[in-house]
Design a protein around this motif. Structure first.
Motif, mmCIF file in Angstrom:
data_model
loop_
_atom_site.group_PDB
_atom_site.id
_atom_site.type_symbol
_atom_site.label_atom_id
_atom_site.label_comp_id
_atom_site.label_asym_id
_atom_site.label_seq_id
_atom_site.Cartn_x
_atom_site.Cartn_y
_atom_site.Cartn_z
ATOM 1 N N LEU A 62 4.234 3.497 -5.353
ATOM 2 C CA LEU A 62 3.651 2.609 -6.361
ATOM 3 C C LEU A 62 3.264 1.265 -5.749
ATOM 4 O O LEU A 62 2.215 0.705 -6.063
ATOM 5 C CB LEU A 62 4.632 2.397 -7.513
ATOM 6 C CG LEU A 62 4.900 3.608 -8.405
ATOM 7 C CD1 LEU A 62 6.000 3.296 -9.407
ATOM 8 C CD2 LEU A 62 3.628 4.039 -9.116
ATOM 9 N N LYS A 63 4.107 0.756 -4.881
ATOM 10 C CA LYS A 63 3.830 -0.520 -4.218
ATOM 11 C C LYS A 63 2.563 -0.406 -3.366
ATOM 12 O O LYS A 63 1.711 -1.295 -3.384
ATOM 13 C CB LYS A 63 5.024 -0.917 -3.352
ATOM 14 C CG LYS A 63 4.913 -2.271 -2.722
ATOM 15 C CD LYS A 63 6.182 -2.588 -1.939
ATOM 16 C CE LYS A 63 6.085 -3.924 -1.254
ATOM 17 N NZ LYS A 63 7.298 -4.223 -0.471
ATOM 18 N N SER A 64 2.437 0.695 -2.660
ATOM 19 C CA SER A 64 1.249 0.910 -1.822
ATOM 20 C C SER A 64 -0.009 0.999 -2.674
ATOM 21 O O SER A 64 -1.062 0.475 -2.306
ATOM 22 C CB SER A 64 1.403 2.194 -1.008
ATOM 23 O OG SER A 64 2.470 2.079 -0.112
ATOM 24 N N LYS A 65 0.081 1.651 -3.821
ATOM 25 C CA LYS A 65 -1.081 1.782 -4.711
ATOM 26 C C LYS A 65 -1.490 0.423 -5.269
ATOM 27 O O LYS A 65 -2.672 0.132 -5.395
ATOM 28 C CB LYS A 65 -0.774 2.756 -5.847
ATOM 29 C CG LYS A 65 -0.745 4.199 -5.406
ATOM 30 C CD LYS A 65 -0.453 5.122 -6.566
ATOM 31 C CE LYS A 65 -0.384 6.564 -6.116
ATOM 32 N NZ LYS A 65 -0.066 7.473 -7.231
ATOM 33 N N LYS A 66 -0.512 -0.422 -5.609
ATOM 34 C CA LYS A 66 -0.825 -1.753 -6.133
ATOM 35 C C LYS A 66 -1.512 -2.600 -5.074
ATOM 36 O O LYS A 66 -2.455 -3.324 -5.365
ATOM 37 C CB LYS A 66 0.443 -2.451 -6.620
ATOM 38 C CG LYS A 66 0.929 -1.970 -7.952
ATOM 39 C CD LYS A 66 2.111 -2.792 -8.420
ATOM 40 C CE LYS A 66 2.570 -2.336 -9.789
ATOM 41 N NZ LYS A 66 3.697 -3.139 -10.272
ATOM 42 N N VAL A 67 -1.036 -2.516 -3.855
ATOM 43 C CA VAL A 67 -1.640 -3.272 -2.757
ATOM 44 C C VAL A 67 -3.066 -2.786 -2.527
ATOM 45 O O VAL A 67 -3.982 -3.579 -2.329
ATOM 46 C CB VAL A 67 -0.790 -3.148 -1.466
ATOM 47 C CG1 VAL A 67 -1.532 -3.704 -0.269
ATOM 48 C CG2 VAL A 67 0.543 -3.856 -1.647
#
Length: 71
Positions: A62-67
């Motif tokens: 999820l963090k990677s997708k937000k970035v």
């Protein structure tokens, strides 16, 4: 003639009173029950670690997708 050792003293179970035999049976039952509980705890602990690992992986995704969306 089966023997048991308690506090480094050996006892012949054939010479035990009925009450002593009942106490021994209860002790053996309790030991087996505790063993089963330890096994269940090990299973639960393994599951907890797997869930924690899966959660970390999901949060990283999820963090990677937000970035990626910010770019």
């Amino acid at each position: 003639m089966p023997k048991i050792k308690i506090d480094d003293v050996e006892y012949d179970t054939e010479n035990m009173s009925d009450n002593a035999k009942a106490q021994l049976a209860s002790l053996q039952f309790n030991e087996a029950h505790m063993h089963r509980l330890r096994n269940e705890l090990a299973i639960a602990d393994t599951a907890r670690m797997a869930y924690s690992s899966a959660l970390k992986k999901e949060l990283e995704t999820l963090k990677s997708k937000k970035v990626a969306k910010k770019d």
